[in-house]
Design a protein around this motif. Structure first.
Motif, PDB file in Angstrom:
ATOM      1  N   SER A  21      18.882  63.404   2.871  1.00 50.14           N
ATOM      2  CA  SER A  21      18.431  62.029   2.646  1.00 50.14           C
ATOM      3  C   SER A  21      18.288  61.736   1.156  1.00 50.14           C
ATOM      4  N   PHE A  22      17.790  62.715   0.406  1.00 50.62           N
ATOM      5  CA  PHE A  22      17.667  62.579  -1.048  1.00 50.62           C
ATOM      6  C   PHE A  22      19.044  62.318  -1.664  1.00 50.62           C
ATOM      7  N   CYS A  23      20.009  63.134  -1.287  1.00 52.00           N
ATOM      8  CA  CYS A  23      21.357  63.002  -1.846  1.00 52.00           C
ATOM      9  C   CYS A  23      21.984  61.667  -1.493  1.00 52.00           C
ATOM     10  N   GLU A  24      21.815  61.238  -0.261  1.00 51.88           N
ATOM     11  CA  GLU A  24      22.354  59.946   0.161  1.00 51.88           C
ATOM     12  C   GLU A  24      21.722  58.798  -0.622  1.00 51.88           C
ATOM     13  N   LEU A  25      20.411  58.880  -0.835  1.00 51.39           N
ATOM     14  CA  LEU A  25      19.712  57.831  -1.568  1.00 51.39           C
ATOM     15  C   LEU A  25      20.164  57.795  -3.027  1.00 51.39           C
ATOM     16  N   VAL A  26      20.280  58.963  -3.639  1.00 54.08           N
ATOM     17  CA  VAL A  26      20.740  59.020  -5.031  1.00 54.08           C
ATOM     18  C   VAL A  26      22.106  58.360  -5.168  1.00 54.08           C
ATOM     19  N   GLN A  27      23.035  58.739  -4.317  1.00 58.41           N
ATOM     20  CA  GLN A  27      24.389  58.200  -4.423  1.00 58.41           C
ATOM     21  C   GLN A  27      24.388  56.682  -4.260  1.00 58.41           C
ATOM     22  N   ARG A  28      23.600  56.189  -3.336  1.00 58.99           N
ATOM     23  CA  ARG A  28      23.567  54.746  -3.087  1.00 58.99           C
ATOM     24  C   ARG A  28      22.945  53.985  -4.264  1.00 58.99           C
ATOM     25  N   ASP A  34      23.206  52.509 -11.503  1.00 59.85           N
ATOM     26  CA  ASP A  34      23.631  53.468 -12.533  1.00 59.85           C
ATOM     27  C   ASP A  34      22.495  54.367 -13.020  1.00 59.85           C
ATOM     28  N   VAL A  35      21.374  54.394 -12.300  1.00 64.76           N
ATOM     29  CA  VAL A  35      20.261  55.269 -12.660  1.00 64.76           C
ATOM     30  C   VAL A  35      19.415  55.502 -11.423  1.00 64.76           C
ATOM     31  N   PHE A  36      18.738  56.664 -11.383  1.00 64.23           N
ATOM     32  CA  PHE A  36      17.840  56.998 -10.277  1.00 64.23           C
ATOM     33  C   PHE A  36      16.606  57.638 -10.874  1.00 64.23           C
ATOM     34  N   ARG A  37      15.444  57.147 -10.483  1.00 66.54           N
ATOM     35  CA  ARG A  37      14.172  57.639 -11.027  1.00 66.54           C
ATOM     36  C   ARG A  37      13.296  58.137  -9.881  1.00 66.54           C
ATOM     37  N   VAL A  38      12.905  59.398  -9.980  1.00 66.50           N
ATOM     38  CA  VAL A  38      12.137  60.022  -8.906  1.00 66.50           C
ATOM     39  C   VAL A  38      10.841  60.613  -9.449  1.00 66.50           C
ATOM     40  N   ASP A 133      12.600  54.725  -7.700  1.00 63.61           N
ATOM     41  CA  ASP A 133      13.567  54.716  -6.601  1.00 63.61           C
ATOM     42  C   ASP A 133      13.078  55.604  -5.466  1.00 63.61           C
ATOM     43  N   LEU A 134      12.280  56.630  -5.828  1.00 60.95           N
ATOM     44  CA  LEU A 134      11.722  57.516  -4.805  1.00 60.95           C
ATOM     45  C   LEU A 134      10.454  58.165  -5.321  1.00 60.95           C
ATOM     46  N   VAL A 135       9.425  58.156  -4.488  1.00 62.41           N
ATOM     47  CA  VAL A 135       8.199  58.914  -4.724  1.00 62.41           C
ATOM     48  C   VAL A 135       8.076  59.946  -3.610  1.00 62.41           C
ATOM     49  N   LEU A 136       8.081  61.215  -3.981  1.00 62.38           N
ATOM     50  CA  LEU A 136       7.870  62.300  -3.021  1.00 62.38           C
ATOM     51  C   LEU A 136       6.400  62.682  -3.024  1.00 62.38           C
TER      52      LEU A 136
END
Length: 233
Positions: A21-28, A34-38, A133-136
């Motif tokens: 799910s992490f990988c799918e979210l990053v790619q999307r 053009d950036v992903f912040r976790v 983009d994501l908080v774990l």
């Protein structure tokens, strides 16, 4: 009990699903922005996820890594969340150094440590809140999340994004994102495993509202990743 999710039968399946799910979210998200912040979580279950991520092909130069909480120890200490993530993942993949935003712990100056990290966050996110983009997140058997522990000062913070938090049960400071900063996440994932979490999870989901005692009650996750052992039959 009528849980708002379908529990995973075992932890490895849960970890695999989180990783996918992490990988799918990053790619999307990278394709769109053009950036992903976790914002990252500590703990043994996320550590395995980080190890699995190190085997994936991701746009590493597009991902920025932050920490939702940290211990008051140097970054090379065994208990450091930074060291855990770096060992499990970041040291194994081609992440630019400028994309890694660890908490600059000064053990003797908790207040200054938190202020410096708050400055880092505010320089990176220029709006009123950090738009993750994501908080774990994980949850402890006392229903704490990040380092928002029961009956601690950080629970009441509404203006700051990141603070030092004195935790009497440990007789020590922790560092943590605050509720407003967590709530600004586009995706907020709770990862909860183990029988020791049963009572805390039950209180968070079905108990009377008392976030001073059960801090995780104030989190509104967009996804739950919970194993069957953490759920009361």
């Amino acid at each position: 009990m009528n849980y708002p999710f379908e529990p995973f039968t075992d932890i490895p399946t849960l970890q695999q699903t989180v990783t996918d799910s992490f990988c799918e979210l990053v790619q999307r998200v990278v394709a769109e922005n053009d950036v992903f912040r976790v914002s990252l979580s500590g703990g043994s279950t996320p550590r395995c996820v980080y190890e699995m991520l190190s085997q994936r092909d991701l746009p590493w130069d597009k991902i920025h890594w932050f920490w939702g909480d940290e211990r008051n120890v140097p970054q090379d200490h065994d208990e450091s969340n930074f060291r855990m993530v770096n060992t499990a993942l970041l040291s194994k993949v081609p992440v630019p150094a400028e994309n890694i935003h660890g908490v600059p712990v000064d053990v003797e100056s908790p207040e200054q440590t938190a202020l410096r990290y708050e400055t880092t966050l505010r320089e990176h996110f220029t709006g009123e809140r950090p738009v993750w983009d994501l908080v774990l997140l994980g949850m402890g058997d006392d229903a704490h999340t990040a380092s928002l522990f029961p009956e601690t000062k950080a629970l009441d913070e509404q203006q700051r994004w990141f603070v030092e938090n004195w935790v009497p049960k440990f007789d020590a400071y922790r560092y943590t994102m605050t509720y407003p900063a967590i709530a600004s996440g586009s995706n907020i994932w709770f990862i909860i495993t183990g029988q020791a979490k049963q009572q805390a999870l039950k209180q968070v989901l079905f108990g009377n509202s008392d976030p001073a005692q059960y801090p995780s009650q104030r989190i509104q996750p967009t996804r739950w990743f919970v194993d069957a052992a953490a759920c009361e039959a």
